[in-house]
Every structure is written in structure tokens, then in C-alpha cells.
Write a protein that holds these residues in place. Structure first.
Motif, PDB file in Angstrom:
ATOM      1  N   MET A  63       0.821  -1.207   0.000  1.00  0.00           N
ATOM      2  CA  MET A  63       0.000   0.000   0.000  1.00  0.00           C
ATOM      3  C   MET A  63       0.860   1.265   0.000  1.00  0.00           C
ATOM      4  O   MET A  63       0.474   2.287  -0.576  1.00  0.00           O
ATOM      5  N   PRO A  68      -2.224   6.227  -5.078  1.00  0.00           N
ATOM      6  CA  PRO A  68      -3.687   6.191  -4.976  1.00  0.00           C
ATOM      7  C   PRO A  68      -4.390   6.897  -6.129  1.00  0.00           C
ATOM      8  O   PRO A  68      -5.592   6.727  -6.315  1.00  0.00           O
ATOM      9  N   TYR A  69      -3.638   7.663  -6.934  1.00  0.00           N
ATOM     10  CA  TYR A  69      -4.258   8.440  -7.996  1.00  0.00           C
ATOM     11  C   TYR A  69      -4.183   7.778  -9.366  1.00  0.00           C
ATOM     12  O   TYR A  69      -4.842   8.226 -10.301  1.00  0.00           O
TER      13      TYR A  69
END
Length: 291
Positions: A63, A68-69
């Protein structure tokens, strides 16, 4: 000949099982002394603690390295897919069939388009996307300058679809033989459809079958182009208010009032001849107006 094994009664078997569970003579519980049970319990507790820690570390590392984009791998998306509304699918492809004499029939088509265009409402777009974009130029954003650590998105309003916006004709032409269809190109993160010196991508529709049944084809916005200011798309998280640019196409059906049509987005960077993906770069659909 070996002697037959002596049969044991149910009581004897229960007695043996009870002795297995707790043997008072040897002080064992299910074959082990309490001391050994403590050792083996500590071993498995330590084992599962270590395994849980390793698994948690692996997930945390994964993670931490993910963006995240944007997805790490986009190799399957060479060119965007193309969709059409009303999205009424038949057995093999989209079949837009309606009856001009049956209000329920053409209202169904009208409602599908009307629901699809709700996010493009002029008032809603002016409230969500307030940035003044430069037309004809890619909207490159290297930083998150919009509110809530996001990026700006250019507004695309329903009124930009002209005669197919539903303002002039709320039925989108489905109460007669001049129906409108909406063409949308699917999103690919960071995709630029053209080189910086080339004109923007545009929609071009050709009649595959029933050429004599289509008298005229009109595009909205003008020339069916998708302005470069809507590219690139940075993802739903980075651009939560982004909407796809659309092209509306109006057909004037005559004679038998049916045709098989292909609409594709024309650009050097958008392929449309992929046999394995019939929706890549183009959409094929049947259009039929009954009476």
C-alpha cells in the motif's frame, strides 16, 4: 491362524477415551502433560504472531508503494473504448429500435438519454467546475491546486449538445425519424489522444448498411470534436468533478428508416481495428424507427 481380535464393549471404549482425555496415573491431558501443553501453546502463539506480522508488513509495503491516484499497470488499455446512448443492447450489439406511434416506446429512449445527461446539467456543471479552461489546449496539471487536494476539471454542459441537448426538443427526436444518439469515449488516466500539434479527436459516423435510409448526419458540438482541454484525465480521486466530453449525433432517417451505423473517434493515437475488442475506438449499432 491369528487369533480373532477381542471385541470391546461400548463401556470399555468410553473408558479408554476418558483415560485418553485425562490419565491420572501419568498426569497427562490428551496425551501431553500440562507443561508440554504450555510449551506447544506458546510455540503456536509465537508462530501466528510472526506470520501475522509478516503478512501485515507485506500489505503495508504494498500500500505504501501504490499511487492512490493512478494504477501501476495500464498495459491493457492501449486505446479507449467507445459507448453510445441509448445503450440498448441486443444479442450481439446495440440495437436502438423504437416506434414513433407508441409513446411508451420512444419515451423509453428519451428517458435513457435524459438520465445519462443529468450530471451534465448546466447549473450543476457551473457549480462543480468553476475553472476557466483554455480551449484547444491540453489541461496539464502537475500539482493539486484545486480544493481538498484535487485537480481542476473543465465543465461540459448539456447545452453544448445543441439541437440534441434536450432543451429544444425534449424527446431528442425519438417522437419522429430524427433521433439523437450520444457518443462517449471511455476514460484512460493520463491519456492524450493526439500530439500537441494535431487537431483534437472527433467523432465520425458512417452507414454500414442502409445508406439510402439516412438522408443527413449532424454533429454537436460542431464537427463532432472533443476539445483538448478535457485531457488528460487524472483519475476519479484526483478529479472527482470530471465529466467526459460528449458528442451528439442526429440522424435523419428516410425510406425504410433503418440503418446499421459505425461511429468512431478519429485520432492517430486511437485504434479501431482490434478484432478482439469491438468497442475499442468505435461503436457499431443498429438504428430503426418504426411507425
Amino acid at each position: 491362524m491369528a487369533a480373532l481380535k477381542e471385541k470391546r464393549t461400548c463401556g470399555q471404549r468410553c473408558e479408554d477415551f476418558g483415560r485418553f482425555v485425562w490419565n491420572s496415573d501419568e498426569g497427562t491431558l490428551m496425551g501431553r502433560t500440562p507443561e508440554k501443553w504450555v510449551y506447544i501453546s506458546l510455540y503456536y502463539a509465537a508462530f501466528y504472531v510472526v506470520m501475522t506480522a509478516l503478512f501485515s508488513l507485506a500489505i503495508w509495503t504494498l500500500m505504501y508503494t501504490l499511487d492512490p491516484y493512478a494504477p501501476d499497470y495500464q498495459d491493457r488499455l492501449k486505446s479507449p473504448g467507445v459507448m453510445v446512448w441509448p445503450n440498448t443492447y441486443g444479442e450481439e450489439h446495440v440495437e436502438i429500435t423504437y416506434n414513433t406511434s407508441d409513446k411508451a416506446s420512444w419515451m423509453k429512449m428519451r428517458n435513457i438519454i435524459d438520465d445519462f445527461l443529468k450530471p451534465y446539467n448546466d447549473t450543476k456543471q457551473r457549480e462543480c467546475n468553476t475553472y476557466n479552461c483554455t480551449r484547444g489546449k491540453y489541461f496539464i496539471q502537475n500539482t493539486f491546486t484545486a480544493p481538498n487536494h484535487t485537480k481542476w476539471a473543465c465543465p461540459f454542459t448539456q447545452s453544448m449538445l445543441g439541437a440534441c441537448s434536450g432543451f429544444e426538443d425534449p424527446t431528442f427526436g425519438y417522437n419522429c425519424s430524427m433521433p439523437c444518439v450520444i457518443i462517449k469515449m471511455n476514460r484512460i488516466i493520463n491519456f492524450l489522444p493526439t500530439n500537441h500539434t494535431e487537431p483534437p479527436p472527433y467523432v465520425n459516423c458512417t452507414v454500414l448498411d442502409g445508406q439510402d435510409n439516412v438522408d443527413k448526419i449532424e454533429y454537436f458540438p460542431t464537427n463532432g470534436s472533443m476539445d483538448l482541454s478535457y485531457f488528460p484525465f487524472y483519475g476519479n480521486l484526483a478529479q472527482p468533478t470530471y465529466v467526459n466530453p460528449l458528442v451528439a449525433v442526429r440522424f435523419n432517417l428516410v425510406k425504410e428508416k433503418q440503418a446499421r451505423i459505425q461511429c468512431r473517434v478519429v485520432s492517430k493515437k486511437i485504434s479501431y481495428e482490434n478484432f478482439h475488442d469491438p468497442y475499442e475506438g468505435k461503436i457499431i449499432f443498429s438504428l430503426k424507427a418504426m411507425k
